[in-house]
Design an enzyme around this catalytic site. Structure first.
Site, PDB file in Angstrom:
ATOM      1  CB  ALA A 112      -6.975  -6.174  -0.226  1.00 62.39           C
ATOM      2  CD  GLU A 113      -3.925  -5.027   5.060  1.00 65.69           C
ATOM      3  OE1 GLU A 113      -3.580  -3.834   5.184  1.00 65.69           O
ATOM      4  OE2 GLU A 113      -5.126  -5.386   4.970  1.00 65.69           O
ATOM      5  CD  GLU A 150      -2.425  -1.473   2.637  1.00 68.75           C
ATOM      6  OE1 GLU A 150      -2.316  -0.586   3.510  1.00 68.75           O
ATOM      7  OE2 GLU A 150      -2.984  -2.572   2.848  1.00 68.75           O
ATOM      8  CG  ASP A 198      -0.803  -3.051  14.372  1.00 65.10           C
ATOM      9  OD1 ASP A 198       0.126  -2.459  13.798  1.00 65.10           O
ATOM     10  OD2 ASP A 198      -1.037  -2.941  15.585  1.00 65.10           O
ATOM     11  CG  PHE A 199      -3.681  -3.507   9.410  1.00 65.66           C
ATOM     12  CD1 PHE A 199      -4.738  -3.665  10.297  1.00 65.66           C
ATOM     13  CD2 PHE A 199      -3.135  -2.255   9.254  1.00 65.66           C
ATOM     14  CE1 PHE A 199      -5.254  -2.589  10.991  1.00 65.66           C
ATOM     15  CE2 PHE A 199      -3.639  -1.169   9.960  1.00 65.66           C
ATOM     16  CZ  PHE A 199      -4.700  -1.330  10.827  1.00 65.66           C
ATOM     17  CG  HIS A 240      -2.766   1.880  13.398  1.00 64.74           C
ATOM     18  ND1 HIS A 240      -4.051   1.846  13.897  1.00 64.74           N
ATOM     19  CD2 HIS A 240      -2.890   2.001  12.047  1.00 64.74           C
ATOM     20  CE1 HIS A 240      -4.920   1.954  12.898  1.00 64.74           C
ATOM     21  NE2 HIS A 240      -4.232   2.051  11.766  1.00 64.74           N
TER      22      HIS A 240
END
Length: 323
Positions: free
Chosen positions: A58-59, A29, A84-85, A128
């Site tokens: 969209a991990e 991203e 985190d994602f 985060h």
């Protein structure tokens, strides 16, 4: 030698590896916009416009594409803007990338790097600012790397890109702007080899990520107390260089293990248990752990001071084990 920031060293490593190997590409991203949120991909779009891709938020898709590309012969470097994602892509990381070589009997491999900016930075609170190194240490088939200096950042990222298996590459956001000397020319740091950042005879401090610098600062302060402290930078959590750690602890007889991850069931606890198991006869005091308490990262700056370990925590722990 030249002086680079931590993020600049990572950027230089990416440029060199993309120049060396046409199979290396970058995606994530905002990796093109302004050189990425942390400037690690700065200049790549201009130099390698066909090998850098901005993705949607969209991990699962990002990591899934990386797994497929790696199995097809490419060498993707995937950036998750906030580590985190990566939780949104746990199936792709844990069930696909990590297990592909084993489940195909060695017929397929996943030479992929997943870059994970982590930790407290600009007080971005609980979603985060996480540090989840131990999550991935627990998964066979994944390599977990945590550099603490610009020199190691460059050398370890180059090793990670060249690895035939997936590497989870943890980058503490708070040290992106830190500066240090980086060797000129080809600079490779092997995955799985710890570094003695400071030699000492009285106590061993085993440190992870930003706690290395804090431990070095603590070691200077502890000289006033009459203690000569050795600091071991683990650099790689999986594989873990147990030989270097145990050699140091067996010599000093005192051990403190510190990191910014939660000490409850975390990387710090695993290393402490390993020391207790392998160095018991040499220990003159129990192994002491330093880590974050088992709480979410707060948004409040004042509360965050009580969560993230600091230099004082290291000096207190060393004084405690030496007493």
């Amino acid at each position: 030698m030249k002086t680079l920031t931590f993020s600049g060293a990572l950027c230089e490593a990416l440029h060199e590896e993309m120049e060396r190997d046409e199979s290396v590409f970058v995606m994530g991203e905002d990796v093109i916009t302004h050189g990425g949120p942390y400037k690690v991909t700065d200049g790549i779009a201009e130099r390698f416009p066909e090998r850098i891709f901005e993705t949607p938020i969209a991990e699962a898709g990002i990591v899934g594409l990386g797994v497929g590309a790696a199995m097809a012969g490419m060498s993707p470097v995937v950036e998750i803007m906030y580590m985190d994602f990566v939780t949104c892509a746990m199936d792709e990381v844990v069930n696909q990338a990590a297990k592909m070589r084993y489940m195909t009997g060695g017929q397929a491999s996943v030479p992929m790097v997943i870059r994970l900016p982590c930790g407290v930075g600009r007080l971005l609170a609980a979603q985060h600012s996480q540090i989840m190194e131990s999550w991935f240490m627990h998964v066979p088939g994944l390599q977990v790397v945590v550099p603490s200096t610009p020199s190691d950042a460059k050398g370890l990222l180059k090793s990670a890109v060249r690895s035939p298996d997936p590497v989870l590459f943890f980058e503490y956001k708070r040290i992106y702007t830190s500066k240090g000397e980086v060797p000129d020319g080809e600079h490779i740091v092997p995955i799985g080899k710890a570094d003695i950042s400071r030699e000492g005879e009285d106590a061993t401090v085993v440190a992870i990520g930003p706690m290395v610098q804090k431990s070095l600062e603590a070691a200077v302060l502890l000289e006033d107390d009459g203690y000569d402290v050795e600091v071991v930078d683990v650099r790689s959590l999986s594989p873990l260089d147990t030989e270097t750690i145990c050699e140091s602890v067996n010599r000093t007889g005192h051990a403190v293990v510190c990191g910014e991850d939660s000490s409850f069931a975390g990387a710090v606890s695993e290393i402490a248990a390993m020391i207790g198991e392998n160095c018991f006869d040499s220990l003159k005091a129990p192994v002491t752990r330093i880590g974050s308490p088992h709480v979410p990262m707060p948004f409040s700056a004042e509360l965050a001071k009580h969560v993230v370990p600091e230099v004082a925590n290291v000096t207190e722990a060393v004084n405690r084990v030496m007493a």
